[in-house]
Design a protein around this motif. Structure first.
Motif, PDB file in Angstrom:
ATOM      1  N   GLU A  51     -49.477  48.479  -6.797  1.00  0.00           N
ATOM      2  CA  GLU A  51     -49.434  47.436  -7.831  1.00  0.00           C
ATOM      3  C   GLU A  51     -50.193  47.874  -9.081  1.00  0.00           C
ATOM      4  N   GLN A  54     -47.994  50.402 -10.903  1.00  0.00           N
ATOM      5  CA  GLN A  54     -46.848  49.748 -11.555  1.00  0.00           C
ATOM      6  C   GLN A  54     -47.286  49.044 -12.844  1.00  0.00           C
ATOM      7  N   LEU A  55     -48.388  48.297 -12.790  1.00  0.00           N
ATOM      8  CA  LEU A  55     -48.874  47.580 -13.974  1.00  0.00           C
ATOM      9  C   LEU A  55     -49.404  48.537 -15.041  1.00  0.00           C
ATOM     10  N   HIS A  57     -48.404  51.560 -15.538  1.00  0.00           N
ATOM     11  CA  HIS A  57     -47.234  52.203 -16.139  1.00  0.00           C
ATOM     12  C   HIS A  57     -46.523  51.247 -17.095  1.00  0.00           C
ATOM     13  N   GLN A  58     -46.326  50.010 -16.641  1.00  0.00           N
ATOM     14  CA  GLN A  58     -45.606  49.019 -17.437  1.00  0.00           C
ATOM     15  C   GLN A  58     -46.336  48.675 -18.732  1.00  0.00           C
ATOM     16  N   TYR A  59     -47.653  48.498 -18.670  1.00  0.00           N
ATOM     17  CA  TYR A  59     -48.388  47.998 -19.831  1.00  0.00           C
ATOM     18  C   TYR A  59     -49.133  49.063 -20.633  1.00  0.00           C
ATOM     19  N   ASP A  63     -48.524  56.496 -15.605  1.00  0.00           N
ATOM     20  CA  ASP A  63     -47.896  56.369 -14.285  1.00  0.00           C
ATOM     21  C   ASP A  63     -48.849  56.786 -13.167  1.00  0.00           C
TER      22      ASP A  63
END
Length: 154
Positions: A51, A54-55, A57-59, A63
């Motif tokens: 998690e 993922q966060l 990488h997203q924000y 990565d």
């Protein structure tokens, strides 16, 4: 001091069994936020590496998992809310860093919560002046809790 309250919504979203207590998380958030003499609400979510990765990488476009992510809540103009934001803390990364840096694990947890709370308040460490200011606050608050300077190599 004004009558301020620090409300922590603690969410445990990992299988780690060596976590600090809810009282410790509360103490660390209070230590960081009470000097501002106003009420705050924040969420601290303790997560698995997947998690966090993922966060991150997203924000942030990175990565990999990270120790703490801060998501300040932007209160719309004209509305008064105590909501400060969310901290996402990866238990495995915090524990790995503590071991790798030869730090007491709960001292490192305290540092990460205080560090994250300061980010929610708008502090940053992009420039050296910003880093110096933020680190000085962290060192002082951690000393109040009986922990040593986290920026001195052990």
């Amino acid at each position: 001091m004004t009558n301020s309250t620090i409300t922590v919504d603690l969410q445990i979203a990992c299988d780690n069994k060596q976590l600090p207590t809810s009282e410790q998380f509360q103490l660390w958030a209070e230590t960081a936020l009470q000097p501002y003499e106003k009420s705050f609400e924040l969420t601290i979510r303790v997560v698995e590496q997947s998690e966090s990765q993922q966060l991150n990488h997203q924000y942030r476009g990175k990565d990999k998992s990270t120790n703490v992510l801060s998501f300040p809540f932007e209160v719309p103009e004209g509305i008064e809310l105590d909501l400060l934001g969310d901290l996402i803390v990866c238990a495995d990364v915090v524990e790995f860093e503590a071991k790798d840096q030869n730090k007491e694990v709960f001292a490192h947890w305290a540092h990460m919560i205080i560090h994250g709370c300061l980010h929610l308040l708008g502090y940053d460490h992009i420039t050296s002046d910003e880093a110096d200011e933020m680190e000085a606050i962290e060192i002082r608050l951690l000393a109040e809790l009986g922990h040593s300077d986290p920026y001195i190599a052990s």
